[in-house]
Design an enzyme around this catalytic site. Structure first.
Site, mmCIF file in Angstrom:
data_model
loop_
_atom_site.group_PDB
_atom_site.id
_atom_site.type_symbol
_atom_site.label_atom_id
_atom_site.label_comp_id
_atom_site.label_asym_id
_atom_site.label_seq_id
_atom_site.Cartn_x
_atom_site.Cartn_y
_atom_site.Cartn_z
ATOM 1 N N ASP A 1 32.922 -10.210 -42.758
ATOM 2 C CA ASP A 1 33.118 -9.588 -41.290
ATOM 3 C C ASP A 1 31.758 -8.958 -40.586
ATOM 4 O OD1 ASP A 1 33.067 -7.323 -42.833
ATOM 5 O OD2 ASP A 1 35.026 -6.920 -42.850
ATOM 6 N N ASP B 1 30.350 -6.478 -45.504
ATOM 7 C CA ASP B 1 29.533 -7.300 -46.352
ATOM 8 C C ASP B 1 27.943 -7.424 -45.903
ATOM 9 O OD1 ASP B 1 32.245 -8.485 -46.637
ATOM 10 O OD2 ASP B 1 31.555 -9.100 -44.801
ATOM 11 N N ASP C 1 33.959 -14.413 -48.003
ATOM 12 C CA ASP C 1 34.665 -13.250 -48.424
ATOM 13 C C ASP C 1 36.075 -13.364 -48.252
ATOM 14 O OD1 ASP C 1 34.487 -10.405 -49.116
ATOM 15 O OD2 ASP C 1 34.979 -9.913 -47.114
ATOM 16 N N CYS D 1 3.410 1.727 2.785
ATOM 17 C CA CYS D 1 5.001 1.144 2.477
ATOM 18 C C CYS D 1 5.867 1.847 1.583
ATOM 19 C CB CYS D 1 4.493 -0.190 1.680
ATOM 20 S SG CYS D 1 3.272 -1.454 2.384
ATOM 21 N N CYS E 1 0.938 -1.184 0.077
ATOM 22 C CA CYS E 1 -0.013 0.142 -0.069
ATOM 23 C C CYS E 1 1.060 1.417 0.118
ATOM 24 C CB CYS E 1 -1.009 0.123 1.230
ATOM 25 S SG CYS E 1 -0.060 -0.089 2.838
#
Lengths: 750, 121
Positions: A637, A641, A434, A21, A18
């Site tokens: 990589d 690419d 590649d 708190c 509540c």
């Protein structure tokens, strides 16, 4: 850091109910020395505290919150993991107790009621009232979880396995209870009064036993991610105000200077400022050989420093570290769905209601057409149908295999983006590599400098290099880097360049002292009508050696050649060989001319080469190969690419630095090992094989045994399925699916 | 056919039709998410079961599992690559940022309980 003094931290608070708190907690925080502000939110259950880290910290927060009766969850990820572990243990313990009670009582009940054993049973066990007394706790205590799951599910108008077990056992239990209380009524309708408490009890016992084993086995499917989370360092030794202080890892900020001693865990990602060492990165990248690190090198958080002491600057903290990114990626992959799962999904959403309908049909058919006592046949067969159906096996078939498969990948430095990528990878029949930076190290070096005619004012060889290096200073190409580096080694003074222009795929141009300089490949010279007559043999010889030749022209006149060569990665040849061994076609793609490309391809063992491909055309080449009907993986990589990776069926990126979440890649090899391309394909094949076997088993089991339970074999062979055997089959079916997935853990992918 | 058999046949037919209608013909009640978060309680299924969110808007979904059944211990949102363990009685937040319109299902780890996220414009 808000300023030099204050820092802000948010964490979860458990136990709030509540508004009061909130007030209590805020006041409690503000009382802690060093806390300047605290804000607690009831809706999100979070506290945000502004404080001086030199005066207050997690320990103070935790004890202050506990002192007013709440719990601070300072590390949510860890807390959930702890909670998960605790809950699983609780569940396993609870199941063990329930299984023991149900099976012990069930055994006595079988003894007291099974026709073949009943003669040997003591009188007390044959008493219906005693049987009712024994069966009741099993039905409503051990079987409580079935009811607990069924009732709210029915409110949602949904049904699952618990619904089937609940209906099945409840029918058996209440019929038996009725027989016990009103045996005469049953007798009057022509049925011998005999209870089936043994059926209800043993079914509950066996199904819970199945769940017990399943809970234990399932914990193993997510082990990989737990291992990764467990790698995280807890503290860091940071240099602040000239002093070394140990602080929790969450408080390390970018720019912090951290000291690491031999044998210690490196807390976060960063760059070495001082010192050398050897670092074991195998736990994060899967790379087995420790790597040597020196000033300027990148170190990865959670890896182990082996020999030296060094000081480094934190560059990535929290969720940005490599390990956090890996965990996130693996978690995401495990949350994704494989396309193969679609059918199972569709079936499972209709499965349980259909089984209930089939059970009703079974009852009606046996009651109307069955032999006497038709009611008993109808009831027992209905219970068997409800109990044998196992939707769980279908639900578990794919995700458990995906979880183990992606986890196995991560352990080996193979990060798979999602289940779809893992599924597609098993169909790959062509791999395109590649060249630069993938097959080669991407750090080319100048090997030859040839001067064809004198350049005014300098020695012949040096002047070619000087002009080339001056021009390339403004370029970012890896070949340019090699040329500039060579000039630096010779302490060359570089000239000022104007009108610099990079021509992608060809070379560069610019003006030095009003002279037009061109540096590039043969195609550039052809384009500019510059003759290389007289030097063709030399160029050819260099290219046959796998070197890339750059031609220098001043005012359209050939002046010299610079040959650059890149070293092949140690794992390149083996990686290619492993693919050929699996019958996969390997292609190399490069901007190099045909001769250089072929020479390199030959060294690495690749038979098909696509040379002189401009960077922007790589994507087109990938699509061309796909048009041949191939399923293509592109290995690159991940930076230059990206379009080709995205165009391929499975884009595989070789990790660089500490970035693992490469957008265009479906699979990232953080171990940078080219042999892992074949491994990833093998992993995919084995995972798919496991999934297919699981699905075959799950579907086959239900499709074949539900009709048997309905009594399909009775008219021909007189075979009926006892509900007790139905529960045994059901319990083993979902465990077998999980265990089959766990076998992937032991599979070798080499 | 005796009267009892006729009653059983008739009751079974009604039972089968009722099962079909009850489980497979239910209409989804759509809850539109107007704020940037929504709570979904899990107890024998998801409440609410169907939520509508806006395309391109970050939405936090707070799952609170109250059902101890192991079947519901995980929630999977496959289109958002999310699989989360849900500790009992503890809120677990997942954030989605839908980029496309459409209907996206979510389910428990065993794919027995289902919910749906409708992404509108």
């Amino acid at each position: 850091m808000l300023n030099n003094q204050l820092t802000k931290r948010s964490f979860l608070i458990k136990g709030m109910h509540c508004a009061s708190c909130v007030r209590i907690l805020e006041e409690t925080f503000k009382k802690i020395e060093g806390v300047s502000d605290a804000n607690v939110n009831l809706a999100t259950e979070k506290a945000t505290v502004t404080y001086n880290p030199n005066k207050a910290g997690d320990r103070e927060f935790s004890s202050a919150v506990a002192s007013v009766g709440y719990e601070a969850i300072l590390n949510q990820g860890e807390a959930i993991e702890d909670e998960e572990k605790k809950e699983k243990l609780r569940e396993i313990r609870k199941l063990r107790n329930k299984v023991s009670l149900s099976l012990i009582i069930g055994t006595f009940l079988v003894w007291g009621s099974f026709p073949a054993l009943i003669e040997t049973a003591p009188l007390i066990l044959k008493n219906f009232w005693i049987q009712l007394l024994l069966a009741t706790p099993v039905q409503f205590w051990a079987g409580f979880e079935f009811y607990r799951a069924t009732i709210p599910a029915l409110k949602h108008r949904t049904a699952n396995m618990d619904t089937l077990v609940t209906i099945g056992t409840t029918v058996a239990y209440f019929y038996s209870a009725f027989v016990t209380v009103f045996p005469q009524v049953v007798k009057n309708i022509g049925v011998e009064p005999a209870p089936y408490f043994d059926v209800a009890t043993i079914i509950i016992g066996l199904i819970l036993l199945g769940r017990y084993f399943e809970a234990k086995a399932k914990a193993g499917t997510s082990e990989a991610i737990k291992k990764l989370i467990g790698l995280q360092a807890k503290t860091a030794r940071v240099l602040r105000k000239g002093k070394e202080v140990d602080i929790p890892i969450e408080q390390v900020v970018i720019g912090d200077v951290i000291r690491v001693r031999p044998g210690e865990k490196i807390p976060v990602d960063g760059e070495i400022l001082e010192g050398d060492s050897s670092v074991d990165e195998s736990m994060v990248t899967g790379e087995s050989i420790p790597s040597d690190k020196t000033k300027g090198d990148t170190v990865i958080g959670s890896t182990i420093n082996k020999t030296g002491t060094f000081v480094y600057k934190a560059t990535k903290v929290g969720q940005e570290t490599m390990l956090s990114q890996i965990i996130k990626l693996v978690e995401e992959a495990q949350g994704s769905k494989a396309p193969i799962q679609r059918l199972a999904d569709l079936v499972s959403s209709y499965f349980v209601p259909i089984v209930i309908i089939l059970a009703i049909i079974t009852f009606a058919l046996w009651y109307i057409l069955g032999p006497t006592p038709s009611f008993l046949f109808a009831m027992l067969n209905t219970v068997a149908v409800l109990i044998i159906a196992c939707p769980c096996a279908m639900g578990l078939a794919t995700p458990t295999a995906i979880m183990v498969g992606t986890g196995r990948g991560a352990e080996n430095g193979i990060l798979i983006k999602d289940a779809k990528s893992l599924e597609t990878a098993h169909k790959i029949d062509t791999v395109i590599f590649d060249k630069t930076g993938t097959l080669t190290k991407g750090k080319p070096e100048v090997t030859d400098i040839v001067s064809t005619s004198q350049v005014k004012g300098f020695g012949p060889a040096r002047s070619v290099l000087q002009l080339a290096a001056s021009l390339e200073k403004g370029s970012e190409h890896s070949l340019a880097e090699a040329i500039v580096k060579k000039s630096e080694e010779q302490n060359m003074k570089l000239e000022k360049v104007s009108q610099f222009k990079a021509i992608p795929g060809f070379g560069v141009r610019g003006t030095i002292e009003r002279q037009n300089i061109l540096l590039g490949n043969r195609k550039l010279m052809e384009k500019e009508n510059i003759s290389i007559k007289g030097q063709e043999d030399k160029v050819e010889a260099l290219e046959n050696g796998g070197k890339t030749v750059m031609i220098l022209a001043v005012n359209k006149e050939l002046k010299g050649l610079i040959a650059v060569a890149d070293t092949l990665k140690e794992t390149a040849s083996e990686g290619v060989k492993a693919l050929y061994k699996r019958g996969i076609e390997v292609v190399m793609i490069t901007g190099d001319n045909q001769r250089t490309a072929s020479a390199i391809a030959q060294k690495v063992g690749i038979k098909r080469v696509l040379s002189e491909v401009l960077p922007e055309d790589k994507e087109k080449e990938v699509r061309n190969i796909q048009k041949e009907g191939k399923t293509v993986a592109m290995v690159g990589d991940g930076i230059n690419d990206a379009p080709a990776l995205a165009a391929s069926d499975v884009g595989i990126a070789i990790g660089s630095g500490t970035d693992v979440a490469i957008e265009a890649a479906d699979i990232t090899l953080v171990n940078k090992d080219l042999r892992s391309v074949a491994k990833a394909i093998e992993l995919s094949k084995k995972t798919m094989r496991t999934i297919k076997l699981n699905l075959f088993w799950a579907f086959g089991y239900n499709i074949s045994l539900i009709p048997v339970a309905m009594g399909a074999l009775y008219p021909f062979f007189g075979i009926l399925l006892n509900p007790i055997f139905a529960s045994l089959a059901m319990a083993t079916s979902s465990i077998s699916v999980v265990l089959n997935s766990l076998l992937l853990k032991r599979t070798n992918f080499d | 056919m005796g009267i009892d058999k006729t009653i059983v046949a008739f009751a079974s037919l009604i039972g089968a039709l009722f099962t079909f209608w009850f489980f497979l013909m239910k209409k989804d009640k759509v809850i539109k998410v107007t704020e940037d978060s929504i709570d979904i309680t899990i107890d024998g299924g998801y409440s609410p079961e169907v939520i509508e969110v806006s395309k391109g808007k970050k939405t936090k979904i707070n799952f609170l599992r109250k059902d101890p059944s192991g079947c519901l211990e995980e929630v999977v949102l496959p289109d958002f690559n999310i699989r989360k363990f849900l500790p009992l009685n503890q809120k677990v937040t997942v954030e989605i940022n839908p980029k496309e319109k459409g209907e996206f299902k979510f389910s428990c780890g065993m794919n027995m309980f289902h919910g749906k996220i409708i992404v509108g414009g």
